[in-house]
Design a protein around this motif. Structure first.
Motif, mmCIF file in Angstrom:
data_model
loop_
_atom_site.group_PDB
_atom_site.id
_atom_site.type_symbol
_atom_site.label_atom_id
_atom_site.label_comp_id
_atom_site.label_asym_id
_atom_site.label_seq_id
_atom_site.Cartn_x
_atom_site.Cartn_y
_atom_site.Cartn_z
ATOM 1 N N ILE A 26 -78.673 -105.577 -63.059
ATOM 2 C CA ILE A 26 -77.433 -105.774 -63.806
ATOM 3 C C ILE A 26 -76.549 -104.559 -63.555
ATOM 4 C CG2 ILE A 26 -78.448 -107.220 -65.615
ATOM 5 C CD1 ILE A 26 -78.513 -104.742 -67.435
ATOM 6 N N PRO A 27 -75.242 -104.739 -63.661
ATOM 7 C CA PRO A 27 -74.367 -103.574 -63.479
ATOM 8 C C PRO A 27 -74.562 -102.564 -64.604
ATOM 9 C CG PRO A 27 -73.086 -105.613 -63.808
ATOM 10 C CD PRO A 27 -74.533 -105.964 -63.905
ATOM 11 N N ARG A 28 -74.304 -101.324 -64.297
ATOM 12 C CA ARG A 28 -74.387 -100.290 -65.330
ATOM 13 C C ARG A 28 -73.346 -100.583 -66.404
ATOM 14 N NH1 ARG A 28 -77.943 -96.431 -64.206
ATOM 15 N NH2 ARG A 28 -78.470 -96.025 -62.050
ATOM 16 N N GLN A 46 -76.176 -112.112 -69.510
ATOM 17 C CA GLN A 46 -77.016 -111.775 -68.351
ATOM 18 C C GLN A 46 -78.418 -111.355 -68.789
ATOM 19 O OE1 GLN A 46 -75.307 -109.733 -64.726
ATOM 20 N NE2 GLN A 46 -73.823 -109.122 -66.303
ATOM 21 N N LEU A 47 -78.496 -110.540 -69.832
ATOM 22 C CA LEU A 47 -79.802 -110.088 -70.313
ATOM 23 C C LEU A 47 -80.640 -111.264 -70.816
ATOM 24 C CD1 LEU A 47 -78.729 -106.812 -72.125
ATOM 25 C CD2 LEU A 47 -80.143 -106.988 -70.049
ATOM 26 N N ARG A 48 -80.010 -112.198 -71.508
ATOM 27 C CA ARG A 48 -80.737 -113.391 -71.966
ATOM 28 C C ARG A 48 -81.194 -114.233 -70.776
ATOM 29 N NH1 ARG A 48 -76.213 -113.955 -75.973
ATOM 30 N NH2 ARG A 48 -76.947 -112.867 -77.830
ATOM 31 N N PHE A 49 -80.345 -114.348 -69.760
ATOM 32 C CA PHE A 49 -80.700 -115.066 -68.534
ATOM 33 C C PHE A 49 -81.958 -114.445 -67.925
ATOM 34 C CE2 PHE A 49 -80.670 -115.852 -64.039
ATOM 35 C CZ PHE A 49 -80.113 -117.112 -63.857
ATOM 36 N N ILE A 50 -81.958 -113.119 -67.815
ATOM 37 C CA ILE A 50 -83.100 -112.409 -67.237
ATOM 38 C C ILE A 50 -84.346 -112.633 -68.089
ATOM 39 C CG2 ILE A 50 -84.032 -110.101 -66.758
ATOM 40 C CD1 ILE A 50 -81.075 -109.309 -66.036
ATOM 41 N N ILE A 60 -88.887 -110.003 -60.493
ATOM 42 C CA ILE A 60 -87.576 -109.348 -60.468
ATOM 43 C C ILE A 60 -86.763 -109.745 -59.239
ATOM 44 C CG2 ILE A 60 -86.423 -107.095 -60.237
ATOM 45 C CD1 ILE A 60 -87.350 -107.619 -63.049
ATOM 46 N N GLU A 61 -87.398 -109.766 -58.059
ATOM 47 C CA GLU A 61 -86.659 -110.076 -56.828
ATOM 48 C C GLU A 61 -86.035 -111.467 -56.915
ATOM 49 O OE1 GLU A 61 -90.296 -109.624 -56.474
ATOM 50 O OE2 GLU A 61 -89.807 -107.540 -56.864
ATOM 51 N N GLU A 62 -86.798 -112.416 -57.418
ATOM 52 C CA GLU A 62 -86.287 -113.774 -57.523
ATOM 53 C C GLU A 62 -85.248 -113.887 -58.636
ATOM 54 O OE1 GLU A 62 -89.398 -116.722 -57.649
ATOM 55 O OE2 GLU A 62 -90.328 -115.909 -55.843
ATOM 56 N N ILE A 63 -85.403 -113.102 -59.678
ATOM 57 C CA ILE A 63 -84.391 -113.105 -60.738
ATOM 58 C C ILE A 63 -83.067 -112.617 -60.179
ATOM 59 C CG2 ILE A 63 -83.688 -112.078 -62.931
ATOM 60 C CD1 ILE A 63 -86.669 -112.143 -63.743
ATOM 61 N N GLY A 64 -83.118 -111.627 -59.301
ATOM 62 C CA GLY A 64 -81.894 -111.160 -58.641
ATOM 63 C C GLY A 64 -81.229 -112.271 -57.859
ATOM 64 N N LYS A 65 -82.025 -113.053 -57.136
ATOM 65 C CA LYS A 65 -81.473 -114.192 -56.385
ATOM 66 C C LYS A 65 -80.887 -115.233 -57.333
ATOM 67 C CE LYS A 65 -84.778 -113.759 -52.603
ATOM 68 N NZ LYS A 65 -85.944 -114.370 -51.939
ATOM 69 N N LEU A 66 -81.609 -115.504 -58.430
ATOM 70 C CA LEU A 66 -81.112 -116.477 -59.400
ATOM 71 C C LEU A 66 -79.812 -116.009 -60.042
ATOM 72 C CD1 LEU A 66 -84.500 -117.472 -61.061
ATOM 73 C CD2 LEU A 66 -82.988 -118.995 -59.753
ATOM 74 N N LEU A 67 -79.722 -114.719 -60.354
ATOM 75 C CA LEU A 67 -78.478 -114.184 -60.907
ATOM 76 C C LEU A 67 -77.325 -114.351 -59.925
ATOM 77 C CD1 LEU A 67 -79.677 -110.915 -62.676
ATOM 78 C CD2 LEU A 67 -78.421 -112.790 -63.761
ATOM 79 N N ASP A 68 -77.592 -114.055 -58.647
ATOM 80 C CA ASP A 68 -76.554 -114.222 -57.634
ATOM 81 C C ASP A 68 -76.113 -115.684 -57.545
ATOM 82 O OD1 ASP A 68 -76.628 -111.520 -57.017
ATOM 83 O OD2 ASP A 68 -77.915 -111.778 -55.256
ATOM 84 N N LEU A 69 -77.070 -116.585 -57.581
ATOM 85 C CA LEU A 69 -76.740 -118.008 -57.528
ATOM 86 C C LEU A 69 -75.980 -118.443 -58.782
ATOM 87 C CD1 LEU A 69 -80.088 -119.275 -56.013
ATOM 88 C CD2 LEU A 69 -77.835 -119.451 -54.937
ATOM 89 N N TRP A 70 -76.381 -117.927 -59.921
ATOM 90 C CA TRP A 70 -75.731 -118.253 -61.190
ATOM 91 C C TRP A 70 -74.270 -117.811 -61.183
ATOM 92 C CZ3 TRP A 70 -75.617 -114.745 -65.849
ATOM 93 C CH2 TRP A 70 -75.178 -115.415 -66.991
ATOM 94 N N ARG A 71 -74.028 -116.642 -60.608
ATOM 95 C CA ARG A 71 -72.663 -116.100 -60.546
ATOM 96 C C ARG A 71 -71.798 -116.817 -59.526
ATOM 97 N NH1 ARG A 71 -75.570 -110.561 -60.235
ATOM 98 N NH2 ARG A 71 -75.835 -110.035 -62.435
ATOM 99 N N ASP A 72 -72.421 -117.434 -58.534
ATOM 100 C CA ASP A 72 -71.699 -118.123 -57.449
ATOM 101 C C ASP A 72 -71.439 -119.574 -57.846
ATOM 102 O OD1 ASP A 72 -70.727 -119.234 -55.122
ATOM 103 O OD2 ASP A 72 -72.570 -118.928 -53.972
ATOM 104 N N ARG A 73 -70.259 -119.849 -58.307
ATOM 105 C CA ARG A 73 -69.929 -121.211 -58.751
ATOM 106 C C ARG A 73 -69.877 -122.201 -57.590
ATOM 107 N NH1 ARG A 73 -71.614 -121.574 -63.570
ATOM 108 N NH2 ARG A 73 -70.657 -120.147 -65.035
ATOM 109 N N GLY A 74 -69.822 -121.712 -56.363
ATOM 110 C CA GLY A 74 -69.805 -122.590 -55.197
ATOM 111 C C GLY A 74 -71.183 -122.834 -54.616
ATOM 112 N N ARG A 75 -72.200 -122.440 -55.349
ATOM 113 C CA ARG A 75 -73.578 -122.539 -54.859
ATOM 114 C C ARG A 75 -74.017 -123.996 -54.726
ATOM 115 N NH1 ARG A 75 -73.639 -121.461 -60.205
ATOM 116 N NH2 ARG A 75 -74.413 -123.181 -61.453
#
Length: 130
Positions: A26-28, A46-50, A60-75
């Protein structure tokens, strides 16, 4: 809100929030003039998502991918589904391994007299395994 409030509202410990920031999951958080972290509703989301992803067994690695996908509305949802399916299959493998361990322990316990004698097939089995 400060980190304590964010922790309470999200169900993620303060230590883990700091860790997620440190590793870039997550961003600082923004800082107040006092130097305290300041979390927004978006940060809490974001914290609840995690936390939800962790509860489902995602590393953690896959959560990072899921967060990226979640943020990408064109996914494409196909990639999200693939991650979820792979995690479910991994959990099935782990469940089978745990069940095998349980059966072995029950078998060993069934062969142990559990009395005052020193003979113990459980300890003998543990000593024999390499």
């Amino acid at each position: 809100m400060n980190i304590g409030q964010a922790s309470q509202a999200s169900g993620v410990s303060q230590r883990m929030i700091r860790h997620y920031e440190k590793i870039g999951l997550i961003p600082r958080a923004a800082r107040r003039d006092s130097g305290y972290r300041d979390y927004s509703e978006a940060d809490l989301h974001q914290l609840r998502f995690i936390a939800n992803a962790r509860d489902l067994g995602f590393p953690i690695e896959e959560i990072g991918k899921l967060l990226d996908l979640w943020r990408d509305r064109g996914r494409s949802s196909a990639e999200v589904k693939a991650l979820a399916t792979a995690r479910a299959e991994e959990l099935q493998r782990k469940a089978q391994a745990l069940e095998a361990m349980r059966r072995t322990l029950l078998d060993l316990a069934g062969r142990c007299q559990g009395d005052a004698r020193p003979d113990c097939p459980i300890l003998d089995s543990l000593a024999a395994r390499s």
